[in-house]
Structures are given as C-alpha cells and as structure tokens.
Design a protein around this motif. Structure first.
Motif, PDB file in Angstrom:
ATOM      1  N   LEU B  40       0.832  -1.210   0.000  1.00  0.00           N
ATOM      2  CA  LEU B  40       0.000   0.000   0.000  1.00  0.00           C
ATOM      3  C   LEU B  40       0.865   1.257   0.000  1.00  0.00           C
ATOM      4  O   LEU B  40       1.845   1.348   0.739  1.00  0.00           O
ATOM      5  CB  LEU B  40      -0.883   0.040   1.254  1.00  0.00           C
ATOM      6  CG  LEU B  40      -2.117  -0.867   1.290  1.00  0.00           C
ATOM      7  CD1 LEU B  40      -2.995  -0.451   2.477  1.00  0.00           C
ATOM      8  CD2 LEU B  40      -2.897  -0.795  -0.008  1.00  0.00           C
ATOM      9  N   GLU B  44      -3.611   4.987   0.814  1.00  0.00           N
ATOM     10  CA  GLU B  44      -4.384   3.892   0.224  1.00  0.00           C
ATOM     11  C   GLU B  44      -4.965   2.948   1.279  1.00  0.00           C
ATOM     12  O   GLU B  44      -4.485   2.906   2.418  1.00  0.00           O
ATOM     13  CB  GLU B  44      -3.510   3.074  -0.745  1.00  0.00           C
ATOM     14  CG  GLU B  44      -3.147   3.822  -2.023  1.00  0.00           C
ATOM     15  CD  GLU B  44      -2.483   2.926  -3.053  1.00  0.00           C
ATOM     16  OE1 GLU B  44      -2.640   3.210  -4.253  1.00  0.00           O
ATOM     17  OE2 GLU B  44      -1.808   1.942  -2.663  1.00  0.00           O
ATOM     18  N   GLN B 111      -7.583  -2.686  -3.853  1.00  0.00           N
ATOM     19  CA  GLN B 111      -6.883  -1.625  -3.127  1.00  0.00           C
ATOM     20  C   GLN B 111      -6.746  -0.394  -4.007  1.00  0.00           C
ATOM     21  O   GLN B 111      -6.800  -0.456  -5.225  1.00  0.00           O
ATOM     22  CB  GLN B 111      -5.532  -2.107  -2.607  1.00  0.00           C
ATOM     23  CG  GLN B 111      -4.491  -2.398  -3.670  1.00  0.00           C
ATOM     24  CD  GLN B 111      -3.206  -2.936  -3.036  1.00  0.00           C
ATOM     25  OE1 GLN B 111      -3.258  -3.836  -2.185  1.00  0.00           O
ATOM     26  NE2 GLN B 111      -2.064  -2.397  -3.440  1.00  0.00           N
ATOM     27  N   GLY B 112      -6.590   0.743  -3.320  1.00  0.00           N
ATOM     28  CA  GLY B 112      -6.503   1.999  -4.048  1.00  0.00           C
ATOM     29  C   GLY B 112      -6.610   3.165  -3.079  1.00  0.00           C
ATOM     30  O   GLY B 112      -6.676   2.963  -1.860  1.00  0.00           O
ATOM     31  N   PRO B 113      -6.648   4.390  -3.615  1.00  0.00           N
ATOM     32  CA  PRO B 113      -6.735   5.585  -2.773  1.00  0.00           C
ATOM     33  C   PRO B 113      -8.040   5.606  -1.983  1.00  0.00           C
ATOM     34  O   PRO B 113      -9.076   5.183  -2.493  1.00  0.00           O
ATOM     35  CB  PRO B 113      -6.674   6.737  -3.775  1.00  0.00           C
ATOM     36  CG  PRO B 113      -7.053   6.140  -5.089  1.00  0.00           C
ATOM     37  CD  PRO B 113      -6.629   4.707  -5.051  1.00  0.00           C
TER      38      PRO B 113
END
Lengths: 342, 342
Positions: B40, B44, B111-113
């Motif tokens: 990460l 995130e 997963q991501g912002p």
C-alpha cells in the motif's frame, strides 16, 4: 379597401371528405360541393376567407384511427387554418371588415359563433397570409419545438429535416436567432438545398434523395448534433440518432414520410443511443402548447419588424385547387408554406 | 465479527477481459488470474471484498465502441460495484474493519486511494449485500427513472419490462409507494411472473416468452400505460408505444436484448405515436444522476426500516464463479439481484 357585401342566401364552396384514403389521397377521396348557408344566428359571424392553409397533419385526420386530433368526419367539409374578413356580423365582438383567423378552412365562406374567430391584427408591411405561416401555427410550432421541447441552448448544433418546408425554414432561422452554433437542414431537391444555405442562412444542407442520409448527416455535422427537429421520421431519425451528442434533444413534430404508409411499417434503428448518450425524444403537437402564443408573438413580431425573418410561400390560386395544393404539399412541390388564395 | 488480517505480499484473484465478445460473451473472452498486490502507498486502503455485483451494463463495456462508459481495457481486471471490509489502511480516512462500497469488483481483494471507497453504514437488520442492489445502483436507478425521468404522478399506470430483475422489482415497488394506480410487469418465465404478482405486489404480469408482447400488454393495461420503464427495448418498446396514453413518459434504462446483437439491428415501429400522443422518451444512466443519492437514501432507508420493501437476491458463491454469474444474469437465470459472494 372594400369588402364583399353579404347576399342572402349566401353560398359556400367547400371540400368534403367522402372516403378514407389508403396510402396517398386521391381526388376520389374528396368532393367539392357548393352549399347554401343558413342565415346567421345571434352571436355568429360570416367570414369571406382570403387564404387557406394546407398542412401535413391533415393527412392524419383523413384516417379513421386514433390520432392527436379526431378524424375528419366523412361527408362533411374538412377544416383547417384560414384567415379572412368579416362580411356579416350578429355579435358586438366582431364588426364587418375585421380581419380574423380561424379553423374553418377548406371553404371560401365560413360562419359560426364569434368565439371561434380570433382577431388577426394587421402589422404594417406584413402580408395577411403570414397568419397561416410565420405568425401562425407554422411559426409557433418551430418556436415551441426549439425553445420548449428541445430546450435549445446557445452554441447548440441544430439539425432539421424537411428544412425547406414552412416549419423547417422557421426552425433554421429561429435556431440561429437563439444562438445555435451551426444549423443543418435536409430537403428533397437541389433547388431547395441551395435555398437553405443561400436564403435561409443554413450552414450546411443536403438532398436526402441522394441517399445515405446517415453518411450525409455525419459529414454535415462533424461535431455531432445537439438538437434535432424531426419533421420526417424514418431514416432521418436514424441518422439523427447516429449523430446525436451526449444529452441531445429530439423534438418530433411530425412524420410525413410515415403518414402515407399503409403497409408494414419499417422500424427505426439506433434507439440504443437513447440510453448510451442520454437522449430525450419528445413528441408534441400545438394542441398542448397554445398557451405560449403570447410569448411567441412577442419574439416573432419583433423579428419581423426588425427584418430578421425571411420566408417563402407557394400560393395556389382558387378554392377549386385546394385539394391539388394539399396533394402537391404532401409530394413536396411547395417551397415554404403552401397557401391557397381564395 | 472478525476480519482477515493482511498478509504481505497480498494476492488478488481477478477476472481480466482478454478479447471482445462478438454476440454472447464466452469463457474464451475472459481469464481468471491471481496477481501479487503491491504494498500500500500512503493514502491507500486494502479491502477484502465480500460481495460483487454483475450487471447488464458490463456487457456494453466489453465492446470496443462508444458507450456511456468507456470500454473495459483488454488484459486488465474488469470493474464493477463491490462491498467489503477494510483490511489494511494507510489513511486516517478509513480504519481496518470499516465497511465500504466501491467500484473495484471482479476481484476478491481491492486496493486503491481512500477517495475511491465510500463508507457503507450498517443498517440494523439490513444485509450488507443490499449496497449492491436496493441501497445501491439498482435501487437508485429505479428511483431516478421513476421520479426524475418519467416524473411519476399519483394515479399513473406503470409498466416495467424485465420486471423480475434487480431494477424491475424495485421499479414495481417504488411505483406503488409513489401512488401508481396499476403496476404491470413482464418477465421471462412463469415462476418470475408468479413472483411479481405474489411477492412484489404487481397488479398484472405476463411472460414475454409466450409471444405477442403487444397483445399481452394491451390485455394487462386496458386503460393504457402512463409510464413505461424500459429495461429491454425491442418488441417491449413497441408494445409500450402501442399502449401509451397521451402525455405518456418512457424512461429507457437499458436494452439488454440489443446488447448481444452483433448482426443487423431490427428497428422499432410505432414511433409515430410519439407525436400523436405527445410522448417523451428519455434515456438515462446513473452517470448524470448521482447527485440524487442523498434524496434517494432518505426514501429507501425509510421504506426499508418500515418494512415496505421486499427483495430477492440470487447469490453465486465464490470469486471462481463470477463470470458464470454474469452470463447467467445475461441469460435471465437470476431472480432479483445477481450477487457474487466472495
């Protein structure tokens, strides 16, 4: 100026519908008769018609089926817009010599209750026949379709089919006056196409009889179309659906090309774009938009007196040729509004 | 309740689009792969997906052409609505254990912002999967289509096609809650038809696979239709156009039956009624109507807590069967919302 004096008994020459056409109407479907008019009742007026209107929607009224206006009854005179002078009056509301517009067309002499006749004030330099076109149903149809139905916005690319007709030429001009960035029209002859760009200020025009309406519109509208004013339906509607930009609006005002088709109807493709581009298609007839007449009259009177509106009329002379005028209009013989001069 | 603890390196099993389907999508068009996720970055979160959505619009995204959402890129995981728990976080905005909804579906770990994940508050007695249906895109699509696009009024007769689907069952119930006088639905099996009248409170329903959709709708709607919520297009749209009352409104939400047709498109007839009956047809996708989410949430949370909404879910277990769930949904195997439980 002098007006006819009423004679008693008065007569009216009128066009009756005697049978319902299958496909294109022919002279076998109608009959011209001269009838003796009853004496005026209290509250009624008699009007010598000067100009009569023939319009595409009348074809729909010749059918039996459900339409937005009831069918013409068989064996009676057809109706439609007309303008004329009062020649006899049994009401305080209207005097002999008054100019009026009304719906008792398809005859040379009309009579009925004063409430069925509306004053048609003379505007200096403006011919009386314009009450059947620019100042009448044709003008307000174009105005309502663009401003109220398609909700035209400054910068819109506007396409109109049947562009050389009465409504079409008004759509092109009103679109420009309301800020359209590009105005495109289609018509059915090279002469009409030339008229659109040379006289009516269209940016681009094409002849749909050359075929490939879809490709021709794509070429005429490289940045797509925001507003389509549909006078035609069929392949033109497909072409518009193909070229519409996101959020585009289609005002459907008529479908001349479908009116005469008594056989199997051809469907319209590309309706999937309604979803993918978030389009709105709205049909309208003036039945439900008459309340915009005052607002329209302000715009149009202003534009006319400022000389910002040009127009064409195709005038057919004589009540005897009213039906020829109608069938000619349905074939597309007219340039601008088709008018019968009584 | 306990949540998975993040292991490092983490993996995600995801469905990639590897070729564009011609007609019905097959397993040759997709590939299930397991990838190693990068660590990460600051800001995130990592989310263990619990439920994934499969929806008709995804078929459109598998094509190359212009659509209301961009095509899925080839060789990458497809996307779609999902709901899950935060399992690792490098942001103050979301903590491990938070429940979130987002668009990184078609995979078991996302997963991501943090900005790409919205909180999905738990409502007592309401399953988490409802964020993919009643409380999510399905519910708001039905609500927007009826209230904002078709502008439903008390007393309207409402017809919805694809009525046993996720959106359709919501349309029927919201129509009733908004005062419809009669709610009619079509579906593709006798079981679904029975469900509509027995569970979802439809007044009438019919099986379009019995044929003569036009005649079946005429019979189900003896007083005509005021609002048509179109999930299907094609013959259903023709039937609606044939039965619409004056001033009727059609909200077009999708055209499942057209998505798979790679051959010559069949046109839609009866568009002439758009003019004669003054109809409005409006296409919409939620892209442009997200701002109604708060207003919708008030209505729907109220109805859910009052027990006035029933729903069905067809749940397919396991990320391995996500593509089967999608093709089954496209075939109409589901009753209510098709959900993949990870």
């Amino acid at each position: 100026m002098s007006y006819e004096t009423s004679t008693s008994p008065a007569h009216s020459t009128q066009w009756n519908l005697v049978s319902r056409p299958s496909g294109e109407p022919t002279s076998a479907n109608v009959e011209k008769v001269t009838i003796e008019l009853p004496a005026l009742a209290e509250g009624e007026v008699r009007v010598a018609n000067k100009f009569l209107s023939v319009d595409p929607y009348m074809r729909g009224r010749m059918n039996e089926g459900r339409s937005y206006v009831p069918p013409f009854p068989l064996g009676e005179a057809m109706t439609g817009a007309a303008v004329g002078h009062v020649v006899e009056s049994r009401t305080e509301a209207l005097a002999v010599g008054d100019t009026v517009q009304h719906q008792f067309g398809w005859r040379d002499v009309a009579q009925g209750p004063a409430s069925a006749f509306r004053p048609a004030p003379r505007i200096p330099g403006v011919p009386l026949s314009l009450y059947l076109s620019v100042l009448g149903i044709t003008g307000i149809t174009a105005w309502v379709g663009l401003t109220q139905i398609a909700k035209i916005r400054e910068g819109d690319v506007v396409f109109v089919s049947g562009a050389a007709g009465g409504v079409g030429t008004m759509v092109g001009q009103i679109a420009r006056l309301k800020g359209a960035s590009r105005v495109i029209g289609s018509a059915g002859s090279p002469e009409k196409v030339a008229l659109l760009t040379e006289k009516y200020g269209f940016d681009a025009a094409f002849n749909y009889k050359d075929g490939d309406v879809i490709g021709q519109l794509e070429k005429a509208a490289p940045d797509g179309v925001d507003v389509y004013f549909d006078n035609v339906g069929g392949e033109h509607l497909e072409a518009a659906l193909n070229s519409m930009n996101d959020g585009g609006r289609i005002a459907v005002c008529g479908a001349i090309s479908a009116y005469n088709s008594s056989g199997e109807e051809k469907g319209v493709r590309f309706l999937g774009n309604i979803v993918t581009r978030g389009l709105t298609i709205t049909g309208f007839t003036m039945t439900n938009y008459g309340h915009f007449a005052p607002q329209f009259a302000v715009d149009m009177t202003t534009w006319l007196t400022e000389g910002r509106i040009v127009f064409d009329e195709t005038i057919v002379n004589g009540i005897d040729h009213a039906f020829d005028a109608f069938t000619g209009m349905m074939r597309g013989d007219n340039i601008g509004k088709m008018i019968v001069k009584v």
